[in-house]
Design a protein around this motif. Structure first.
Motif, PDB file in Angstrom:
ATOM      1  N   UNK A 141       0.765  -1.088   0.221  1.00 51.81           N
ATOM      2  CA  UNK A 141      -0.070   0.123   0.254  1.00 51.81           C
ATOM      3  C   UNK A 141       1.114   1.132  -0.407  1.00 51.81           C
ATOM      4  N   UNK A 142       0.643   2.044  -0.700  1.00 47.54           N
ATOM      5  CA  UNK A 142       1.443   3.584  -0.689  1.00 47.54           C
ATOM      6  C   UNK A 142       0.148   4.721  -0.371  1.00 47.54           C
ATOM      7  N   UNK A 143       1.245   5.727   0.049  1.00 46.98           N
ATOM      8  CA  UNK A 143       0.717   6.556   0.551  1.00 46.98           C
ATOM      9  C   UNK A 143       1.673   7.974   0.682  1.00 46.98           C
ATOM     10  N   UNK A 144       1.282   9.263   0.020  1.00 50.40           N
ATOM     11  CA  UNK A 144       1.718  10.160  -0.307  1.00 50.40           C
ATOM     12  C   UNK A 144       2.412  11.792   0.543  1.00 50.40           C
ATOM     13  N   UNK A 145       1.323  10.949   1.729  1.00 50.34           N
ATOM     14  CA  UNK A 145       1.081  12.730   2.364  1.00 50.34           C
ATOM     15  C   UNK A 145       1.958  13.064   2.953  1.00 50.34           C
ATOM     16  N   UNK A 146       2.336  14.321   3.020  1.00 53.28           N
ATOM     17  CA  UNK A 146       3.374  14.549   3.575  1.00 53.28           C
ATOM     18  C   UNK A 146       3.571  14.299   4.503  1.00 53.28           C
ATOM     19  N   UNK A 177       6.481  11.244   4.155  1.00 52.07           N
ATOM     20  CA  UNK A 177       6.364  10.591   2.690  1.00 52.07           C
ATOM     21  C   UNK A 177       6.043  12.142   2.304  1.00 52.07           C
ATOM     22  N   UNK A 178       6.313  11.241   0.257  1.00 51.75           N
ATOM     23  CA  UNK A 178       6.033  12.576  -0.707  1.00 51.75           C
ATOM     24  C   UNK A 178       5.775  11.807  -2.095  1.00 51.75           C
ATOM     25  N   UNK A 179       5.583  13.073  -2.715  1.00 50.32           N
ATOM     26  CA  UNK A 179       4.924  12.248  -3.759  1.00 50.32           C
ATOM     27  C   UNK A 179       6.821  11.520  -4.426  1.00 50.32           C
ATOM     28  N   UNK A 180       7.796  11.849  -4.670  1.00 49.25           N
ATOM     29  CA  UNK A 180       8.592  10.799  -5.080  1.00 49.25           C
ATOM     30  C   UNK A 180       9.761   9.831  -4.320  1.00 49.25           C
ATOM     31  N   UNK A 232       8.968   1.146   1.994  1.00 49.42           N
ATOM     32  CA  UNK A 232       9.614   2.213   1.923  1.00 49.42           C
ATOM     33  C   UNK A 232       9.042   3.264   2.770  1.00 49.42           C
ATOM     34  N   UNK A 233      10.416   4.032   3.951  1.00 45.44           N
ATOM     35  CA  UNK A 233       9.275   5.382   4.389  1.00 45.44           C
ATOM     36  C   UNK A 233       9.936   5.837   5.100  1.00 45.44           C
TER      37      UNK A 233
END
Length: 293
Positions: A20-25, A77-80, A43-44
């Protein structure tokens, strides 16, 4: 508002979300699960707070979270660089009897489930098999019929427990049987797991916990989002589902074995909660315990 995230018991005994992916800063969440949770970080980076202890989260970390154990995640986290994780939560009571034939593994499982964990966060940096096992389980769930998911769950769980048993710090036999303090709600569920076949006696549960029937009923409803009776019904239906798919017992006999005195009431509740009659469920399930050789 309850922080407990109940499993959807009428649908499954486990939840598995791969990558699962989360892009929130700044991703932050406080919650607990009614099941045993394995949280793997692909990742994270950030922190997790468990039992008032703060642990650093980084890639290739595995977090072990026991039932009803409040924990707070704080991830950057971030978009990248999104936060990527795999979450595996399951009901320990559902798999308990499947693991009993393996004494050493069963003891280790009970330690993870009810023991006092010395280290709930483990680095899997040098364990390349673990990621492969997660990926293979995800693929298997997509390929096989959903009625065979139980079989896949047991095989997967035995595999990863065997893997973790060699990684986690060794503990003494005395430590393995040392139990952490249970929450009242968890104690109610333990009682149901042991006594679901018998008549439900709220007064007996309340007396055991030294609480009034009114208080324990409202406490359970507030934390679980359902009544004790509703939870008991689902427990019985889950056990009935297992018997329907793994034995040749008559439907009436199965109803009695899981605690229903009336066969017609059992069939009514089964269809209402599962979406099909016991007979239809049996026909749609593959009997993987009694396969022809």
């Amino acid at each position: 508002m309850s922080i407990i995230e109940p499993l959807k018991l009428e649908q499954s005994s486990f939840r598995f979300n791969f990558k699962n992916k989360t892009y929130a800063q700044q991703w932050e969440k406080s919650h607990a699960h009614q099941g045993l949770e394995f949280l793997y970080i692909h990742q994270g980076r950030g922190h997790i707070k468990i039992e008032n202890q703060i642990y650093e989260i980084k890639p290739k970390s595995l977090v072990l979270i026991q039932p009803y154990q409040p924990h707070k995640l704080n991830i950057t986290a971030s978009e990248r660089e999104p936060y990527i994780r795999t979450m595996f939560v399951f009901e320990p009571a559902f798999v308990d009897h499947f693991l009993k034939p393996f004494p050493s593994l069963y003891s280790f499982f009970r330690y993870l489930y009810k023991g006092i964990l010395k280290q709930p966060l483990v680095s899997m940096e040098y364990n390349h098999n673990f990621h492969t096992q997660l990926h293979e389980f995800d693929q298997r769930l997509k390929l096989v019929n959903k009625h065979n998911h139980r079989e896949e769950l047991i095989i997967f769980l035995i595999t990863i427990l065997h893997n973790l048993k060699d990684i986690l710090p060794q503990v003494s036999e005395e430590f393995l049987v040392t139990k952490r303090n249970s929450r009242h709600v968890e104690s109610v569920m333990d009682w149901i797991d042991s006594n679901y076949k018998t008549d439900f006696l709220l007064n007996k549960i309340a007396s055991t916990l030294h609480l009034s029937p009114y208080h324990i009923s409202h406490l359970f409803k507030d934390e679980m989002g359902c009544t004790i009776t509703e939870y008991l019904t689902v427990k019985r239906l889950k056990e009935a589902s297992l018997l329907l798919s793994s034995t040749d017992l008559s439907i009436k006999t199965i109803g009695r074995k899981v605690g229903f005195k009336s066969g017609s009431y059992f069939s009514h509740l089964f269809k209402k909660n599962i979406g099909m009659t016991p007979k239809q469920y049996r026909l749609s399930s593959k009997n993987f315990f009694n396969k022809d050789s």
